[in-house]
Design an enzyme around this catalytic site. Structure first.
Site, PDB file in Angstrom:
ATOM      1  N   ALA A  32      -5.408  -1.019  -3.482  1.00  0.00           N
ATOM      2  CA  ALA A  32      -6.386   0.029  -3.767  1.00  0.00           C
ATOM      3  C   ALA A  32      -5.804   1.357  -3.308  1.00  0.00           C
ATOM      4  CB  ALA A  32      -7.711  -0.260  -3.075  1.00  0.00           C
TER       5      ALA A  32
ATOM      6  N   VAL B  77      -1.668  -0.332   0.322  1.00  0.00           N
ATOM      7  CA  VAL B  77      -2.470   0.876   0.203  1.00  0.00           C
ATOM      8  C   VAL B  77      -1.681   1.841  -0.671  1.00  0.00           C
ATOM      9  CG1 VAL B  77      -3.489   2.830   1.410  1.00  0.00           C
ATOM     10  CG2 VAL B  77      -3.585   0.550   2.434  1.00  0.00           C
ATOM     11  N   LYS B  78      -2.303   2.285  -1.752  1.00  0.00           N
ATOM     12  CA  LYS B  78      -1.624   3.176  -2.691  1.00  0.00           C
ATOM     13  C   LYS B  78      -1.901   4.633  -2.315  1.00  0.00           C
ATOM     14  CE  LYS B  78      -1.791   1.800  -7.054  1.00  0.00           C
ATOM     15  NZ  LYS B  78      -2.365   1.300  -8.336  1.00  0.00           N
ATOM     16  N   LEU B  79      -0.834   5.410  -2.284  1.00  0.00           N
ATOM     17  CA  LEU B  79      -0.938   6.835  -1.983  1.00  0.00           C
ATOM     18  C   LEU B  79      -0.134   7.605  -3.032  1.00  0.00           C
ATOM     19  CD1 LEU B  79      -0.332   5.282   1.067  1.00  0.00           C
ATOM     20  CD2 LEU B  79      -1.448   7.430   1.676  1.00  0.00           C
TER      21      LEU B  79
END
Length: 229
Positions: A58, A88-90
């Site tokens: 996400a 964790v997508k950034l």
């Protein structure tokens, strides 16, 4: 190569997981919007559905690094994160790279997303990202070559073993793009439901199987299988 479903519609996930070897589920804010349900609720349900071992991803929404870092910690709770079962997508922009540096130093698994150039990927890898998401079709739609960007990034990762990152492209619109990623040694792909459904669509295969079955029925009787013999 790992095959991830880029969708959060639980009914579609259930259909695909029942049929195929699925390695996990990816999401972004647009995917969550199309799902039409509260994001925390659906992500927790997906984690329960796929179990503790499969990948779940996400993406943060914040735009400033300090807020991204706090949001990433919240996502760890939502994703049921442990071991290697999450990213964790950034965003691969200046504030995102700053956040990736800090989070990676904490041991948090970061996926640098929204990559349109090899230079973005290089900075993300140096910042400690463990995954990078090239947007293959979006690059193509801008007149570039999404597969070339993806292959070039993979070549850099191969040349420098100190990078621990893998490439997990998104914006995949065709089955052939998945095949090209596999040929290039890409670690995994985030594939939409419509592309998953096209993996096995082949009228020639259907016709061949129908022909085999008809021949068997001619030999042994209509509707009969080896279970009847």
């Amino acid at each position: 190569m790992k095959l991830y479903i880029d969708d959060v519609r639980v009914e579609k996930l259930n259909e695909l997981i029942d049929l195929y070897p699925v390695d996990g589920v990816t999401s972004n804010p647009s995917v969550l919007m199309r799902g039409g349900r509260p994001p925390v609720e659906v992500l927790k349900e997906i984690r329960s559905m796929i179990g503790p071992e499969k990948m779940l991803m996400a993406q943060v929404i914040s735009t400033q690094a300090e807020d991204m870092i706090r949001e990433a910690h919240r996502l760890l709770e939502i994703l049921g994160a442990s071991g290697e079962n999450y990213f964790v997508k950034l965003p691969a922009n200046p504030q995102g790279i700053k956040a990736i540096k800090a989070l990676s130093a904490e041991g948090i698994r970061c996926n640098a997303t929204g990559i349109y150039s090899v230079a973005q990927g290089l900075l993300a890898a140096n910042a400690g990202a463990l995954a990078m998401a090239t947007y293959i079709s979006r690059i193509d739609n801008l007149g570039g070559d999404g597969m070339k960007v993806t292959r070039d990034m993979q070549a850099i990762l191969n040349a420098y073993p100190e990078y621990r990152a893998q490439i997990i492209p998104g914006s995949i619109k065709t089955v052939q793009q998945v095949v090209e990623c596999a040929k290039a040694g890409i670690a995994g792909v985030a594939v939409s439901v419509d592309v998953w459904e096209r993996f096995m669509q082949n009228a020639c295969v259907d016709a061949a199987i129908d022909g085999f079955n008809q021949d068997f029925e001619t030999l042994c009787g209509e509707g009969r299988t080896f279970l009847d013999l």
